[in-house]
Write a protein that holds these residues in place. Structure first.
Motif, PDB file in Angstrom:
ATOM      1  N   PRO A  75       0.802  -1.224   0.000  1.00  9.63           N
ATOM      2  CA  PRO A  75       0.000   0.000   0.000  1.00  9.63           C
ATOM      3  C   PRO A  75       0.834   1.273   0.000  1.00  9.63           C
ATOM      4  CG  PRO A  75      -0.077  -1.049   2.150  1.00  9.63           C
ATOM      5  CD  PRO A  75       0.580  -2.016   1.222  1.00  9.63           C
ATOM      6  N   VAL A  76       2.006   1.240   0.655  1.00  4.02           N
ATOM      7  CA  VAL A  76       2.840   2.449   0.683  1.00  4.02           C
ATOM      8  C   VAL A  76       3.325   2.799  -0.714  1.00  4.02           C
ATOM      9  CG1 VAL A  76       5.043   3.378   1.500  1.00  4.02           C
ATOM     10  CG2 VAL A  76       3.535   2.205   3.092  1.00  4.02           C
ATOM     11  N   LEU A  77       3.777   1.798  -1.472  1.00  5.36           N
ATOM     12  CA  LEU A  77       4.221   2.061  -2.842  1.00  5.36           C
ATOM     13  C   LEU A  77       3.074   2.551  -3.703  1.00  5.36           C
ATOM     14  CD1 LEU A  77       6.610  -0.990  -3.454  1.00  5.36           C
ATOM     15  CD2 LEU A  77       7.236   1.406  -3.037  1.00  5.36           C
ATOM     16  N   ASP A  78       1.892   1.969  -3.513  1.00  6.86           N
ATOM     17  CA  ASP A  78       0.731   2.406  -4.285  1.00  6.86           C
ATOM     18  C   ASP A  78       0.372   3.853  -3.975  1.00  6.86           C
ATOM     19  OD1 ASP A  78      -1.590   2.018  -5.999  1.00  6.86           O
ATOM     20  OD2 ASP A  78      -2.757   2.052  -4.153  1.00  6.86           O
ATOM     21  N   TRP A  79       0.368   4.217  -2.685  1.00  6.63           N
ATOM     22  CA  TRP A  79       0.051   5.588  -2.309  1.00  6.63           C
ATOM     23  C   TRP A  79       1.142   6.553  -2.765  1.00  6.63           C
ATOM     24  CZ3 TRP A  79      -1.091   3.764   3.360  1.00  6.63           C
ATOM     25  CH2 TRP A  79      -2.288   3.047   3.367  1.00  6.63           C
ATOM     26  N   THR A  80       2.397   6.115  -2.741  1.00  4.13           N
ATOM     27  CA  THR A  80       3.478   6.986  -3.173  1.00  4.13           C
ATOM     28  C   THR A  80       3.370   7.292  -4.664  1.00  4.13           C
ATOM     29  OG1 THR A  80       4.917   6.051  -1.464  1.00  4.13           O
ATOM     30  CG2 THR A  80       5.977   7.266  -3.246  1.00  4.13           C
ATOM     31  N   ASN A  81       3.016   6.294  -5.475  1.00  4.90           N
ATOM     32  CA  ASN A  81       2.873   6.524  -6.918  1.00  4.90           C
ATOM     33  C   ASN A  81       1.660   7.390  -7.247  1.00  4.90           C
ATOM     34  OD1 ASN A  81       5.135   4.919  -7.439  1.00  4.90           O
ATOM     35  ND2 ASN A  81       3.902   3.036  -7.551  1.00  4.90           N
ATOM     36  N   ALA A 113      -3.440  13.726  -3.301  1.00  2.00           N
ATOM     37  CA  ALA A 113      -3.380  15.091  -2.763  1.00  2.00           C
ATOM     38  C   ALA A 113      -4.550  15.922  -3.271  1.00  2.00           C
ATOM     39  CB  ALA A 113      -2.054  15.752  -3.143  1.00  2.00           C
ATOM     40  N   ALA A 114      -4.931  15.734  -4.549  1.00  2.00           N
ATOM     41  CA  ALA A 114      -6.082  16.461  -5.088  1.00  2.00           C
ATOM     42  C   ALA A 114      -7.371  16.038  -4.393  1.00  2.00           C
ATOM     43  CB  ALA A 114      -6.180  16.227  -6.595  1.00  2.00           C
ATOM     44  N   GLU A 168      -4.156  25.034   2.363  1.00  2.00           N
ATOM     45  CA  GLU A 168      -3.172  24.595   1.384  1.00  2.00           C
ATOM     46  C   GLU A 168      -2.403  23.393   1.918  1.00  2.00           C
ATOM     47  OE1 GLU A 168      -2.883  25.783  -1.607  1.00  2.00           O
ATOM     48  OE2 GLU A 168      -4.309  27.433  -1.384  1.00  2.00           O
ATOM     49  N   LEU A 169      -2.208  22.402   1.047  1.00  2.00           N
ATOM     50  CA  LEU A 169      -1.408  21.243   1.415  1.00  2.00           C
ATOM     51  C   LEU A 169       0.064  21.515   1.171  1.00  2.00           C
ATOM     52  CD1 LEU A 169      -3.511  18.332  -0.121  1.00  2.00           C
ATOM     53  CD2 LEU A 169      -3.294  18.932   2.285  1.00  2.00           C
ATOM     54  N   PRO A 170       0.939  20.981   2.006  1.00  2.00           N
ATOM     55  CA  PRO A 170       2.367  21.162   1.773  1.00  2.00           C
ATOM     56  C   PRO A 170       2.824  20.383   0.547  1.00  2.00           C
ATOM     57  CG  PRO A 170       2.007  19.632   3.570  1.00  2.00           C
ATOM     58  CD  PRO A 170       0.661  20.193   3.217  1.00  2.00           C
ATOM     59  N   LYS A 171       3.923  20.833  -0.045  1.00  2.00           N
ATOM     60  CA  LYS A 171       4.472  20.132  -1.194  1.00  2.00           C
ATOM     61  C   LYS A 171       5.076  18.803  -0.746  1.00  2.00           C
ATOM     62  CE  LYS A 171       5.490  24.342  -3.798  1.00  2.00           C
ATOM     63  NZ  LYS A 171       6.547  25.129  -4.492  1.00  2.00           N
ATOM     64  N   PHE A 172       5.108  17.861  -1.674  1.00  2.33           N
ATOM     65  CA  PHE A 172       5.588  16.522  -1.355  1.00  2.33           C
ATOM     66  C   PHE A 172       7.026  16.303  -1.827  1.00  2.33           C
ATOM     67  CE2 PHE A 172       0.979  16.140  -1.494  1.00  2.33           C
ATOM     68  CZ  PHE A 172       0.721  15.457  -0.332  1.00  2.33           C
ATOM     69  N   ASP A 173       7.772  17.379  -2.043  1.00  3.59           N
ATOM     70  CA  ASP A 173       9.159  17.221  -2.467  1.00  3.59           C
ATOM     71  C   ASP A 173      10.022  16.620  -1.367  1.00  3.59           C
ATOM     72  OD1 ASP A 173       8.295  18.440  -4.764  1.00  3.59           O
ATOM     73  OD2 ASP A 173       9.032  20.435  -4.230  1.00  3.59           O
TER      74      ASP A 173
END
Length: 372
Positions: free
Chosen positions: A111-117, A123-124, A159-164
């Protein structure tokens, strides 16, 4: 007429000035030698901390292997009683530990890899769900503008923070392959040679009393750390199973993976349950159409961790070795800052080691204050 020394002191000195009858002064609270000793101890602690931080790639797997090896040495003793050689038992124990870790990582990684991709998409969706906070945020900005602390034209959407920061953070927190290899190699050798190492440490001292004290310290370390690992593993497994059942009842996606993540994070006191609650909140807000339905699983998990933290764990672990809550929190903050998540896992075991060493090496023989 001869003047006695006492009369001379009372009459005064040769210059006519009055001389005090007594020149006794109170001794200083802290002597100069004690100040120098305290300063040297502080400087040594700073130097050791700096070395541990800079060379964490070497010291973290070594210390981790020593602590975990001490925890697992009772299992090697158990296998040895059934005529399993110490070296073979060490390899079997490490293989079992590696298999357990691989199983947990397998449950969590999918699930972590799926959510990361799917981070931009998720986020939207999360931003759309957070529109419910637009009105309270607008009222907050209006109140700031009314008291002169801000402008009413400020954006009223959350506003959501950036995921960089996600990938660099994961790279920083995840141990490298070399650290894993060093940890497992040291763990096997430590468990296999623990009996010889114990004998060497004990026979290092020539005094009988020192040898007896060393034996007591090693026995207590092995007993308390082994009991700590066993009881905490059982408790956290129960927490993970309960969290997985709660997620399944609430309709959360991948309840098995969330339960495994809850059991893993619960090894880190204080920080782990809070992080898991935040993860459940985020997953619930994304997976469910309304905020109330998404908060069912996090609230059930909060009740589970409250019962575990206030009733189950103190009842089981507190009888064996009482740990002060403030000491646990300070140790957790220090080792997490120093070595990250692995340091957070080591915080409580290292605190237990420190308390046992202090009890035997610095016995409390001074008078005690009366109770309140």
């Amino acid at each position: 007429m001869r003047v006695l020394p006492t009369e001379r002191l009372l009459a005064g000195g040769n210059d006519g000035s009055a001389v005090n009858e007594s020149h006794h002064e109170l001794p200083p609270v802290i002597k100069r030698a004690e100040v120098v000793a305290i300063t040297l101890v502080i400087l040594a602690a700073i130097c050791v901390t700096g070395v541990l931080y800079i060379a964490r790639g070497f010291f973290l797997p070594i210390v981790m292997a020593f602590v975990v090896g001490t925890m697992l040495s009772p299992a090697a003793n158990f296998l040895e009683r059934y005529r399993v050689p110490r070296g073979v038992g060490a390899v079997l124990i490490v293989i079992a530990v590696a298999a357990g870790l691989a199983f947990i990582i397998g449950l969590i990684s999918a699930p972590v890899l799926d959510w990361t991709n799917r981070l931009p998409e998720l986020a939207a969706q999360l931003k759309d769900k957070l529109h419910v906070f637009d009105r309270p945020l607008a009222l907050w900005h209006e109140m700031q503008a009314a008291i002169g602390g801000g402008s009413a034209q400020t954006s009223t959407s959350l506003e959501l923070p950036k995921f960089d920061w996600v990938q660099p953070t994961i790279e920083f927190l995840s141990p490298t392959f070399t650290e894993f290899l060093l940890f497992f190699a040291t763990l096997v050798l430590f468990i296999a040679s623990w009996r010889d190492l114990r004998r060497t440490l004990i026979m290092t001292f020539g005094d009988h009393e020192a040898r007896l004290r060393t034996l007591r310290i090693l026995n207590e370390l092995e007993l308390h750390l082994g009991n700590y690992l066993l009881t905490v593993t059982l408790i956290n497994t129960g927490v993970g199973i309960a969290a997985g059942i709660a997620c399944a009842i609430a309709g959360m996606p991948n309840p098995a993976g969330l339960g495994a993540l809850a059991a893993t994070l619960n090894f880190i006191p204080i920080i782990g349950p809070i992080a898991m609650f935040a993860v459940l909140v985020l997953v619930g807000m994304i997976a469910f159409p309304t905020l109330s339905s998404g908060m069912v699983a996090p609230l059930i998990f909060a009740v589970i961790t409250f019962m575990e933290g206030h009733f189950v764990t103190p009842t089981i672990i507190g009888r064996r070795l009482a740990l002060n809550a403030l000491a646990v929190f300070i140790a957790l903050a220090f080792w997490t800052w120093l070595w990250g998540p692995m340091g957070a896992f080591l915080a409580s075991p290292l605190l237990i080691v420190g308390l046992i060493m202090k009890e035997h090496l610095l016995p409390d023989t001074s008078p005690q204050l009366p109770p309140d």
